[in-house]
Design an enzyme around this catalytic site. Structure first.
Site, PDB file in Angstrom:
ATOM      1  N   THR A  10       0.812  -1.219   0.000  1.00  0.00           N
ATOM      2  CA  THR A  10       0.000   0.000   0.000  1.00  0.00           C
ATOM      3  C   THR A  10       0.850   1.277   0.000  1.00  0.00           C
ATOM      4  O   THR A  10       0.302   2.376  -0.053  1.00  0.00           O
ATOM      5  CB  THR A  10      -0.891   0.065   1.262  1.00  0.00           C
ATOM      6  OG1 THR A  10      -0.022   0.056   2.409  1.00  0.00           O
ATOM      7  CG2 THR A  10      -1.836  -1.111   1.335  1.00  0.00           C
ATOM      8  N   LYS A  11       2.156   1.156   0.098  1.00  0.00           N
ATOM      9  CA  LYS A  11       2.998   2.356   0.259  1.00  0.00           C
ATOM     10  C   LYS A  11       3.248   3.067  -1.079  1.00  0.00           C
ATOM     11  O   LYS A  11       2.844   2.580  -2.122  1.00  0.00           O
ATOM     12  CB  LYS A  11       4.307   1.983   0.958  1.00  0.00           C
ATOM     13  CG  LYS A  11       4.083   1.339   2.346  1.00  0.00           C
ATOM     14  CD  LYS A  11       3.492   2.295   3.384  1.00  0.00           C
ATOM     15  CE  LYS A  11       2.767   1.603   4.515  1.00  0.00           C
ATOM     16  NZ  LYS A  11       3.603   1.085   5.582  1.00  0.00           N
TER      17      LYS A  11
END
Ligand SMILES: *Cc1c(COP(=O)(O)O)cnc(C)c1O
Length: 385
Positions: A183-184
């Site tokens: 998700t980064k």
């Protein structure tokens, strides 16, 4: 209403990294190898630092940072209470005590004033978290660290691109820790990078990351002839695989492009929610670069008839994935049981914990996706407002 569920934090994976992973599979070099070395070299250059060590996760980077700085039983490390569990667990798993500190309501970053109040003779380090991608007040934090002779480890999981007064996030403290979790801002699936300008820390991290074997253990598989390894520490299995780095070496060159897209979405959201009973994020401070990792809305609970959890459900019902960053750590059972933290200790973090909602912010979003998110938020709040 949109038909398909919009996954929160879905990464944008392009053809180049797909080909590169396949190449790793075909050459059958899966573990730590030349692609990890290349990714480290690229990241070193990107950050302008001397040493960059690619590890399995940011959590591993944080844990090894504590270890190489010598954090042990009896030591206290200052951590904002509004963060992900990994920040505090790194301290606990090194043997230390995480000392939680409140954040500022508007920036959501650790409050330097509160740091000062929590320093004791046992304090050894501070782990500032650049929350949502907004750089912390590093002038103040480094000043405190100098004054009390404390280590600083920056948790840059949200802030790969960040800059503060002309200096890059992760280069202020002794060690900077980055995440490439799915998700980064850029991803390797799972992955992390520790950066430092200190040769001793760099070497210790490398050794501890791979079983405590003497340096450059992976080279022993090369065609330079067999080389014995020696165990010099009781280390961990924290090394990054070439399969992970195969993704990273193509994500990193697109970091600015992705950042610009998230900035665009961020600005569209700001404009779209201006008239709603929500608090939108504070604009970035002058002379800083915000990494735009999370777009968080703070619901004005006093002005609406639903609570945050109901809002989350309503978003999900409208096929929009959402996140909560975070329920402050001192409200979780482990830290309460183990360290005696209680509700009521950190009012700003609790205030945020009750009303924060993160909505999708990813370069993968199409303009249509963005409008779907906006529609969902407006539809809920216009009815409940
Ligand atoms: C994601 C995250 C981590 C952990 O990163 P991993 O790479 O998943 O281990 C640490 N701190 C913060 C603030 C995070 O958001």
């Amino acid at each position: 209403m949109r038909k398909e569920f919009l996954v929160f934090g879905s990464p944008l994976i392009e053809e180049e990294e797909i080909k590169e992973v396949v190449h790793s599979l075909r050459t059958a070099w899966l573990g730590t190898g030349p692609k990890v070395e290349r990714f480290e070299e690229m990241f070193r250059e990107y950050k302008g630092v001397k040493y960059a060590m690619a590890l399995y996760s940011c959590t591993a980077c944080l844990h090894l940072s504590m270890r190489v700085l010598g954090i042990e039983k009896g030591d206290e490390v200052i951590v904002p209470t509004l963060t992900f569990a990994a920040t505090a667990n790194a301290v606990v798993n090194a043997g230390g005590k995480p000392v939680f500190v409140d954040v500022e309501r508007d920036t959501m970053n650790i409050s330097p004033e509160e740091i000062r109040k929590h320093i004791t003779p046992k304090t050894r380090a501070i782990i500032p978290v650049h929350f949502a991608g907004r750089p912390c007040n590093m002038d103040e934090i480094m000043e405190i660290a100098r004054e009390y002779n404390l280590y600083v480890v920056e948790d840059c999981a949200h802030a790969i691109e960040g800059e503060y007064h002309g200096k890059k996030t992760g280069t202020f403290g002794d060690i900077g820790c980055f995440s490439f979790y799915a998700t980064k801002n850029i991803t390797t699936g799972e992955g992390g990078m520790a950066i430092t300008s200190n040769e001793e820390y760099a070497n210790k991290i490398k050794v501890l990351a791979i079983h405590g074997l003497s340096k450059h253990a992976w080279r022993r598989f090369k065609d330079e002839g067999y080389r014995h390894y020696y165990v010099v520490e009781a280390g961990f299995k924290y090394n990054m695989m070439d399969i992970q780095a195969a993704i990273g070496i193509h994500q990193l060159p697109r970091i600015e492009k992705y950042w610009r897209r998230r900035k665009e979405i961020w600005e569209r959201y700001n404009e779209a929610f201006r008239d709603l009973p929500v608090i939108t994020p504070l604009p970035p401070e002058p002379d800083t670069k915000h990494s735009f990792h999370l777009y968080t809305l703070l619901l004005k609970l006093e002005d609406i008839s639903i609570n945050r959890d109901e809002f989350l459900q309503e978003m999900t019902r409208r096929n929009i994935g959402v996140g909560v960053h975070y329920i402050a750590l001192h409200l979780h059972p482990y830290y309460q049981r183990e360290f005696g933290y209680k509700k009521g200790q950190f009012p700003n973090a609790e205030w945020i914990s009750e009303r924060t909602v993160s909505i999708p912010l990813s370069p993968k979003l199409t303009d249509e996706d963005v409008e779907d998110v906006i529609w969902a938020v407006r539809d809920i709040l216009e009815k409940k407002g």
